[in-house]
Scaffold this motif. Sequence first.
Motif, PDB file in Angstrom:
ATOM      1  N   UNK A  46      -9.323  -3.325   4.025  1.00  0.00           N
ATOM      2  CA  UNK A  46      -8.502  -2.834   2.937  1.00  0.00           C
ATOM      3  C   UNK A  46      -8.786  -3.602   1.650  1.00  0.00           C
ATOM      4  N   UNK A 100      -7.113   9.986  -0.376  1.00  0.00           N
ATOM      5  CA  UNK A 100      -6.442   9.154   0.610  1.00  0.00           C
ATOM      6  C   UNK A 100      -4.968   9.515   0.757  1.00  0.00           C
ATOM      7  N   UNK A 104       0.329  13.875  -2.380  1.00  0.00           N
ATOM      8  CA  UNK A 104       0.396  13.731  -3.823  1.00  0.00           C
ATOM      9  C   UNK A 104      -0.737  14.459  -4.520  1.00  0.00           C
ATOM     10  N   UNK A 189      -2.848  12.531  15.090  1.00  0.00           N
ATOM     11  CA  UNK A 189      -2.985  12.131  16.476  1.00  0.00           C
ATOM     12  C   UNK A 189      -4.408  12.364  16.956  1.00  0.00           C
ATOM     13  N   UNK A 216     -11.504   3.099   8.031  1.00  0.00           N
ATOM     14  CA  UNK A 216     -11.491   1.747   8.581  1.00  0.00           C
ATOM     15  C   UNK A 216     -11.563   1.809  10.096  1.00  0.00           C
TER      16      UNK A 216
ATOM     17  N   UNK B  66       0.709  15.899  15.385  1.00  0.00           N
ATOM     18  CA  UNK B  66       1.062  16.143  13.993  1.00  0.00           C
ATOM     19  C   UNK B  66       1.939  17.386  13.890  1.00  0.00           C
ATOM     20  N   UNK B 117       5.803   7.222   5.786  1.00  0.00           N
ATOM     21  CA  UNK B 117       4.461   7.588   6.229  1.00  0.00           C
ATOM     22  C   UNK B 117       3.435   7.504   5.101  1.00  0.00           C
ATOM     23  N   UNK B 118       3.782   8.014   3.919  1.00  0.00           N
ATOM     24  CA  UNK B 118       2.808   8.007   2.828  1.00  0.00           C
ATOM     25  C   UNK B 118       3.111   6.857   1.874  1.00  0.00           C
ATOM     26  N   UNK B 120       1.840   5.883  -0.778  1.00  0.00           N
ATOM     27  CA  UNK B 120       1.715   6.131  -2.208  1.00  0.00           C
ATOM     28  C   UNK B 120       2.949   6.862  -2.732  1.00  0.00           C
ATOM     29  N   UNK B 121       3.296   7.907  -1.993  1.00  0.00           N
ATOM     30  CA  UNK B 121       4.410   8.758  -2.381  1.00  0.00           C
ATOM     31  C   UNK B 121       5.718   7.974  -2.486  1.00  0.00           C
ATOM     32  N   UNK B 176      -5.193   1.741  -0.846  1.00  0.00           N
ATOM     33  CA  UNK B 176      -4.293   2.370   0.121  1.00  0.00           C
ATOM     34  C   UNK B 176      -3.607   1.354   1.033  1.00  0.00           C
ATOM     35  N   UNK B 177      -4.379   0.468   1.594  1.00  0.00           N
ATOM     36  CA  UNK B 177      -3.838  -0.505   2.532  1.00  0.00           C
ATOM     37  C   UNK B 177      -2.949  -1.538   1.849  1.00  0.00           C
ATOM     38  N   UNK B 181       1.106  -2.323   2.621  1.00  0.00           N
ATOM     39  CA  UNK B 181       1.709  -3.634   2.848  1.00  0.00           C
ATOM     40  C   UNK B 181       2.915  -3.877   1.948  1.00  0.00           C
ATOM     41  N   UNK B 199       4.208   5.660  11.005  1.00  0.00           N
ATOM     42  CA  UNK B 199       2.763   5.474  10.856  1.00  0.00           C
ATOM     43  C   UNK B 199       2.431   4.302   9.929  1.00  0.00           C
ATOM     44  N   UNK B 201       0.633   1.613  10.299  1.00  0.00           N
ATOM     45  CA  UNK B 201      -0.653   0.925  10.355  1.00  0.00           C
ATOM     46  C   UNK B 201      -1.829   1.845  10.110  1.00  0.00           C
ATOM     47  N   UNK B 202      -1.564   3.150   9.891  1.00  0.00           N
ATOM     48  CA  UNK B 202      -2.726   4.031   9.819  1.00  0.00           C
ATOM     49  C   UNK B 202      -3.581   3.761   8.585  1.00  0.00           C
ATOM     50  N   UNK B 203      -2.982   3.201   7.518  1.00  0.00           N
ATOM     51  CA  UNK B 203      -3.785   2.929   6.327  1.00  0.00           C
ATOM     52  C   UNK B 203      -4.386   1.525   6.365  1.00  0.00           C
ATOM     53  N   UNK B 204      -4.128   0.806   7.453  1.00  0.00           N
ATOM     54  CA  UNK B 204      -4.563  -0.581   7.487  1.00  0.00           C
ATOM     55  C   UNK B 204      -5.815  -0.763   8.323  1.00  0.00           C
ATOM     56  N   UNK B 232       0.331   7.371  15.813  1.00  0.00           N
ATOM     57  CA  UNK B 232      -0.578   8.193  16.589  1.00  0.00           C
ATOM     58  C   UNK B 232      -1.558   7.288  17.320  1.00  0.00           C
TER      59      UNK B 232
END
Lengths: 324, 342
Positions: A46, A100, A104, A189, A216, B66, B117-118, B120-121, B176-177, B181, B199, B201-204, B232
């Motif tokens: 990241x 990503x 949005x 999933x 990643x 999903x 989950x998002x 950014x949003x 993103x990651x 955090x 979710x 950890x999905x961006x990490x 997931x």
Amino acid sequence: MNERVPVLSVKDLSVEFRTRSGVVKALENVSFHVNRGEMIGIVGESGSGKSVSALTAMGILDEAGRVTQGSINLGGLDVLNASERYLQEMRGRDVSMIFQSPRTALNPIRTVGKQIGDVLRRHGSATRQTVRAQAIKSLMSVRIPDPERRHDAYPFELSGGMCQRIMIAMALSCQPELLIADEPTTGLDVTTQAAIMDLIKELAKERNMATVLITHDLGMAADYCDRIVVMHAGHVIEQAPTEELFLKPRHPYTAKLMKATPHGEGSLDDIESIAGGLPDLRSEHLPPCRFSARCERHEDMCDMPALIADEVSPGHMVTCRRPL
Amino acid sequence: MSALLEVDDLKKHYVLAGQGPSDNPLIRWVRSRMTSAEDHTPILHAVDGVSFEINPGESLGLVGESGCGKSTLVGMLARLSDKSSGSIRFAGKDIGEVPSKVFHAEPERTDIQIVFQDPHESLNPRFTSFDTIAEPLKRLKGITDKKELTERVEAVAAQVDLPKMLLSRFPHQLSGGQKARVNIARAVAVEPKLLILDEPTSALDVSVQAVILKLLVQLKNDLGMSYLFVSHDLNVVRLLCDRVIVMYLGQIVESGPAEEIFTKPAHPYTKALISAIPNSAVVGNQRVRLTGDPKSPIDPDPNACRFHGRCPMGEDKCARAAPPKVDVTSDHYAVCHFAQSA
Ligand SMILES: Nc1ncnc2c1ncn2[C@@H]1O[C@H](COP(=O)(O)OP(=O)(O)OP(=O)(O)O)[C@@H](O)[C@H]1O
Ligand SMILES: Nc1ncnc2c1ncn2[C@@H]1O[C@H](COP(=O)(O)OP(=O)(O)OP(=O)(O)O)[C@@H](O)[C@H]1O
Ligand code: SF4
Ligand SMILES: [Mg+2]
Ligand SMILES: [Mg+2]
């Protein structure tokens, strides 16, 4: 077109961002390319510069960002010197990007079916009469259940993963020559993930499309990519054909990254996280190797300036003074 | 031990926009002339009768395809949206009855935190990372002293492996990651009793992911924090969770201790999920590939199994009767015509 002519070629790209607390050197001397029909993966932790590389290649850099050196060639177009009008035309016609954060990137007040329809119409692949049917087909291809009714749903009425799949459907409707997919399936999933990646792979093959997959997830990169580019703190530190990279990683960071991947059984303590973090990219005196502070193989010679990529075997480049 | 969270027969149904009965009598009349069908409103069963408990200090994993209703479910639990029916009891109090619009004034607001989950949003574009993390500390914990606030914010940032130099940045200046955090730090900062992670950890990347998972384990041990962990990534669920519930199209199809779910899944959908884990040794290494399309959550047939049509084991009776809840062991059940007690 010639197979070997890259669709996208990025050379010696450096990008900086102005912030309130100094200049962030987000990319330095980044070079990579992707050929027609090829899928490359960009991996790295990241903040390593994966998204910035992709956005710059598309000509959509944040206002505070500045390209300080390098060149980007996209299907013959000099991206860094092209006019905004030209770039806009190219985006969505020759190149599509899956962003990503998918929700949005969608228009919140237009139904998802109409948004897909807009793309199809713009590309002349649907007429007024066929557009609804084609949009539904497209929803079906990304496995949205009940596509006839979901055609009329607004983004807020769909789940996170569904919005992600809508973005993918839109990107693929353009029939682009190059697809840049930034973490396209995170949050989906495993079963849906596999279905989507299979779809991208299949279309890529059918249309001879070039694909850049940013992820990643090393496992996914291994499954789908022909070649992998590893980034760390704004540098490309290694790139190689997939199998070779996994069998013989040469950069100490790549090797660490592979060890840090969880493998089903075992406990949390078995996962080796990579000690230390990314260096502060605002610093005036970043070392030539930005991994040096975290590297067990570090020696004085690593701190000598002008560290360049070395081709250790055909197509396998490593930027390290003391490769494994 | 009494449960921290008790969810009973919780439902969330959406009446589909534009297709429901109209308020306008003229339109209703026109429609009634134009179709022979009764004035039926399509209803989307996003969450359809879900019951479970979370004990203090327990981490519960929630997995499922999903669109199966995970975010809708956690949205109701965090009291951001209202249920259609059922009950949500938190520490004995029926918080499901408190309308989501006024829930922010309840004392439980601090005790339940959610990571969306998002990433950014869910971040305010005009807030720096520091502001974002400090805001709940000020509002919910009443910390106003500048120095104390700074210390607290920097401490949580360090816990989630967010470099201090990123605290002055705005969301659009973060990767993103990094945004993910900031979101986790904000939720962890007020030390809630129940932390809901959708979710997370999905961006990490794997390295940061390991840091976050270890932090969660530590907070659970030190503070007795409970988790509802939506993911997931089954490998991650296995590492972190004591118990797991598996959802399919709005309903729980299997629930049990994590180890049992992973080694002895009883529902065909769970079996398929587990066999799809890369390098999983379970289920005799036979990958179950699901074929067929998932059913629609809109007006599902009450007299059929919702997995029928994709289920490798499905038979005629699955299409004719809703499957029973079968106790596999005392704390493990599956909802399937073919599930058996151990
Ligand atoms: N507008 C900006 N201003 C300042 N710094 C920025 C800006 N955009 C990105 N950065 C920084 O540049 C670096 C690279 O960011 P990038 O988004 O490319 O990371 P990434 O590799 O995509 O990471 P992730 O996997 O978390 O998405 C990060 O350290 C990020 O904080
Ligand atoms: N506001 C809404 N109006 C109508 N339908 C909705 C609304 N919000 C969610 N839904 C529907 O509810 C179902 C469940 O969505 P939810 O977001 O809970 O799924 P999820 O399990 O979180 O999926 P993912 O893993 O993709 O995030 C979906 O079919 C979705 O389209
Ligand atoms: S009830 Fe039938 S269709 Fe449903 S999961 Fe069990 S076997 Fe499959
Ligand atoms: Mg990114
Ligand atoms: Mg969700």
